[in-house]
Motif scaffolding. Structure first.
Motif, PDB file in Angstrom:
ATOM      1  N   ASN A 110       0.852  -1.402   0.064  1.00 30.64           N
ATOM      2  CA  ASN A 110      -0.117   0.114  -0.041  1.00 30.64           C
ATOM      3  C   ASN A 110       0.826   1.330   0.071  1.00 30.64           C
ATOM      4  O   ASN A 110       0.329   2.426   0.097  1.00 30.64           O
ATOM      5  CB  ASN A 110      -0.883  -0.060   1.196  1.00 30.64           C
ATOM      6  CG  ASN A 110      -1.822  -0.737   0.967  1.00 30.64           C
ATOM      7  OD1 ASN A 110      -2.471  -1.333  -0.140  1.00 30.64           O
ATOM      8  ND2 ASN A 110      -2.431  -1.581   2.159  1.00 30.64           N
ATOM      9  N   MET A 138      -7.448   5.227  -3.484  1.00 30.41           N
ATOM     10  CA  MET A 138      -7.812   4.805  -2.066  1.00 30.41           C
ATOM     11  C   MET A 138      -8.765   5.790  -1.866  1.00 30.41           C
ATOM     12  O   MET A 138      -8.691   6.871  -1.822  1.00 30.41           O
ATOM     13  CB  MET A 138      -6.894   4.616  -1.284  1.00 30.41           C
ATOM     14  CG  MET A 138      -7.455   4.171   0.318  1.00 30.41           C
ATOM     15  SD  MET A 138      -5.968   4.432   1.685  1.00 30.41           S
ATOM     16  CE  MET A 138      -5.154   2.975   1.301  1.00 30.41           C
ATOM     17  N   THR A 196      -9.697   0.227  -1.954  1.00 29.08           N
ATOM     18  CA  THR A 196      -8.588   0.398  -2.615  1.00 29.08           C
ATOM     19  C   THR A 196      -8.632  -0.281  -3.587  1.00 29.08           C
ATOM     20  O   THR A 196      -8.840  -1.470  -3.751  1.00 29.08           O
ATOM     21  CB  THR A 196      -7.352   0.123  -1.736  1.00 29.08           C
ATOM     22  OG1 THR A 196      -7.169   0.777  -0.600  1.00 29.08           O
ATOM     23  CG2 THR A 196      -6.034   0.568  -2.488  1.00 29.08           C
TER      24      THR A 196
END
Length: 793
Positions: free
Chosen positions: A157, A688, A702
């Motif tokens: 991420n 996101m 996301t």
């Protein structure tokens, strides 16, 4: 830090005003002590304001010391006192009764402000990005999709970083990345183990992405460095947190973090226990285009892992300027894997000549430990004048055994039995010395040295069951020794003012590598010395717009699994092996980044260029339907790319984060009269969206896309997948319930195709959907104190 900065500005302003006033009248000294009501602990950095009763102007001010005490002078006794600290209700003391020019207010107790406290916790939960002169820092908050996640999943991420379903980490599309833990090399981050999979998100403090490292950092990693910083709490008193997770497929863990801070010692510990299952679906096609024979295989496997993590350590504050730290990290994994694969051999594309089933049962234990002794000295003349020495030891072992059964269903062959045994040991020692000396306010010199010793032994044996007895297969059995020593020294000089900064550096590294395949007495020795320069600069155009530029020279040294020529027989028709003659890659890296900060949005846009020589690529050879891939040095590579990161908050309840990376590459190379010239591109994107819902419920989703790309021989397919998370907070944010779903649609599939004149290969792997429910609770001073300006020692 933000609160401390505001307090400092207020205090300076108030002191200037007070100084002007006190020049005209007699002064009044006001003293006292501030504590927090819940634990009766002193509150450092609380703001003390002396306010005029008539016009409400501030006539003096200060902030509390570490023990909560304060002393402030006023030029008038017609005043009242206001005490404030973020997360607590303000206190006003109006009855001022001076005696002989002095007032002692005694002990003042602050009580928590639930509304402000909750706002602080919400801010603290967001992952925020900081831009330094030579790196970007991603502070790990509590992103919902990271609930119960491992460090590998958190990395996925982080902008610019990608982790594929096999756990391979890449930076800007390149896998030549150096992984550090707490700024140092560690076998906990090595390819040979799964320690990053057992470090959970709640153990992480921040992740530093260094795409163009300065000469201060080890030159390893052609695409850059990722530094994973593990938390070490230092709040006074006893503090801690507990986390419990459960999930589908099996993903159960319990984590406990405890910290005890006294005047001289800071004791910290983290404990984690868990059990996880990683299912996998695999499909392979090996086709010989000359004989027109095909081997098809399709199967499923599940890897079960029980893990234990323990971190223990202490900081001993000898005095205000000297700190000694001793810490240890122990991890232990128990693995079991079951695989069942169906094979079929066919002629002319449709006539099946034989079928069989291959079963695998694997058991393994993986002990890992890391221990460190560190000494830090701060000098009195400047807070950034430091000397740091550390000695770090790492060990990773694997004791693994596997049993294979080939049960033939068609074709008239007898069943075959095989077994393998692996005894792997990796010891690594790092000694590091760093010295930083600021002078003339704007200049900083850094110098230091690092010595890394890696000693690895891999004992791999294969036995076949022949005539009712186990017979050693000497062609597939080896004992491989790997020893590498890297000595590096560096120096950097930096000039940094409010608008402009420049940092120059030079690093010298000597590498001494030796490998030995004991079964054949094949040895390989390499010794080389290289210089690695670096240049970084930044310019602040306005408060909202900044530019950064950098250049660095990097190296990628072949690792154990790249060099070891052993054969993995998990699938007898798809074999990966190493190349003991592999040479290192060298890369020159350039980048230009721009940063824009607006009222509700922040943008980061950059361009980069990398030129790499002796590029390492896996090349397949094909014979009798067996594909053997091994790494080869194949020519040069030129990569030009653009990168975009952005954050937009249109309202208090909605936030968008976006990341986009595109690069174009041109490869030139030749191997055994075969030309490997080609060019292509690849890109990835992540978006996101975070929503704040009523009743203290947060929701985020996301979306990720990774384009297909070309390698020397193969085409890799694209991937589109999504994650989501839901969170509900209780008890002023001290208790949190999380739900996360990773790969919602089970669409993250890896596919590759290899079309060559004499053979065709197809490979497909799928991991599937993961659902995790988690609960965490913080005790002691609680989350709010951690993010509300509590001094860190």
């Amino acid at each position: 830090m933000f609160t401390k900065g505001i307090n400092s500005v207020l205090v300076i302003a108030m002191v200037l005003v007070a100084h002007w006033g006190m020049a005209q009248s007699n002064s009044l000294e006001i003293t006292g002590k501030v504590i927090e009501g819940q634990g009766n602990q002193p509150v450092p950095f609380a703001t003390i304001m002396v306010v005029n009763n008539d016009d409400k102007s501030v006539v003096a001010g200060t902030s509390t010391a570490d023990d909560g005490t304060f002393s402030v002078e006023s030029n008038s006794d017609n005043v009242y006192i206001e005490i404030s600290f973020i997360g607590y209700s303000k206190q006003r003391i109006r009855n001022i009764n001076p005696k002989e020019g002095k007032v002692n207010l005694g002990t003042i107790t602050l009580t928590e402000d639930s509304q402000t406290l909750d706002q602080v916790v919400v801010r603290a939960e967001k992952s925020q990005t900081e831009f330094k002169l030579d790196k970007r820092v991603f502070n790990v908050g509590q992103d919902l999709s990271s609930t119960g996640a491992s460090a590998l999943e958190v990395l996925n991420n982080v902008p610019s970083v990608n982790v594929n379903i096999e756990g391979q980490i890449s930076l800007r599309g390149s896998s030549g990345v150096q992984i550090l833990i707490n700024g140092k090399p560690s076998v906990l981050a090595s390819e040979g183990g799964n320690a990053l999979g057992t470090i959970t998100a709640d153990m992480l403090e921040k992740i530093e992405v260094i795409t163009n490292p300065s000469a201060k950092y080890e030159a390893e990693g052609t695409s850059g460095i990722i530094n994973i910083v593990i938390k070490k709490e230092e709040k006074k008193g006893m503090n801690g947190s507990v986390t419990v997770n459960t999930g589908i497929p099996n993903n159960h863990s319990v984590g406990l973090s405890l910290n005890r801070r006294t005047e001289k010692f800071n004791l910290f510990s983290q404990l984690g226990v868990g059990h996880r299952t990683f299912p996998s679906e695999n499909e392979n096609i090996n086709r010989d285009l000359l004989s027109n024979t095909t081997i098809n295989s399709k199967g499923e496997s599940d890897k079960n892992e029980t893990f234990y993590n323990l971190i223990l350590g202490t900081d001993y504050h000898i005095n205000d300027y000297n700190v000694l730290t001793l810490s240890g990290h122990f991890a232990y994994e128990i693995e079991s894997e079951n695989a069942n694969t169906n094979f079929a051999e066919s002629l002319n594309g449709n006539t099946v000549s034989s079928r069989w089933n291959r079963e695998e049962e694997t058991e393994a234990t993986n002990p890992k430990w890391q221990y460190e002794l560190q000494y830090k000295k701060d000098f009195e003349n400047h807070e950034d004048h430091t000397l740091l020495f550390s000695a770090l030891g790492n060990f990773f072992g694997k004791d693994q055994s596997s049993n294979f059964i080939n049960a033939y269903q068609e074709g008239g062959f007898e069943d075959e039995l095989q077994e393998t045994a692996t005894n792997f040991k990796n010891a690594e020692y790092t000694f590091k010395l760093d010295y930083t000396k600021p002078f003339l306010e704007s200049f900083t010199l850094e110098t230091g040295a690092q010595y890394v010793i890696s000693d690895v032994a891999n004992d791999f044996g294969v036995k076949n069951y022949i005539d009712e007895e186990w017979v050693q297969d000497m062609d597939l059995t080896n004992l491989f020794d790997y020893n590498q020593k890297v000595m590096g020294v560096y120096g950097t000089g930096a000039y940094e003012k409010d608008k402009w900064g420049l940092k120059l550096g030079l690093r010298l590294e000597n590498t001494d590598l030796s490998t030995l395949l004991e079964t054949t007495n094949e040895s390989n020795n390499q010794n080389y010395t290289n210089l690695f320069p670096s240049v970084h600069t930044s310019y602040k155009i306005t408060d909202a717009i900044s530019l950064q530029a950098g250049y660095s020279s990097r190296i990628f040294r072949p690792r154990l699994w790249d060099l070891n020529p052993f054969f993995n027989i998990r699938n007898n028709y798809s074999i990966r092996t190493g190349n003991p003659d592999l040479q290192p890659e060298f890369t020159d890296s350039y980048e230009l980044m721009s940063i824009y900060i607006f009222n509700k949005a922040s943008l980061n846009f950059g361009v980069y260029y990398r030129y790499t020589t002796d590029v390492v690529e896996r090349v397949s050879s094909f014979e009798n339907n067996v594909n053997v891939s091994k790494p080869i040095n194949v020519g040069t590579n030129r990569t030009t790319g653009i990168e975009f990161n952005g954050k937009y908050t249109p309202s208090d309840w909605l936030t968008f984060n976006g990341d986009f990376n595109f690069n174009y590459f041109k490869r030139e190379g030749e191997l055994e009269e075969q030309i490997f010239d080609f060019q292509g591109d690849q890109w990835s994107s992540q978006v996101m969206a975070k929503f704040k819902l009523p009743a203290q419920i947060d929701f985020e989703v996301t979306g990720n896309y990774e384009s297909g790309y070309q390698t020397v021989q193969s085409e890799i397919s694209d991937q589109l997948f999504a994650d989501l998370g839901l969170r509900k907070k209780f008890n002023k944010g001290k208790a949190v319930v999380n739900l996360s779903i990773r790969d919602i649609f089970a669409s993250r599939v890896f596919e590759s195709e290899t079309n060559q004149p004499n053979f065709y290969l197809y490979n497909r792997r799928l991991r599937g959907r993961f659902i995790i429910l988690g609960f965490s609770y913080g005790f002691g001073k609680g989350e709010a104190m951690e993010f509300a300006g509590q001094k860190q020692f």
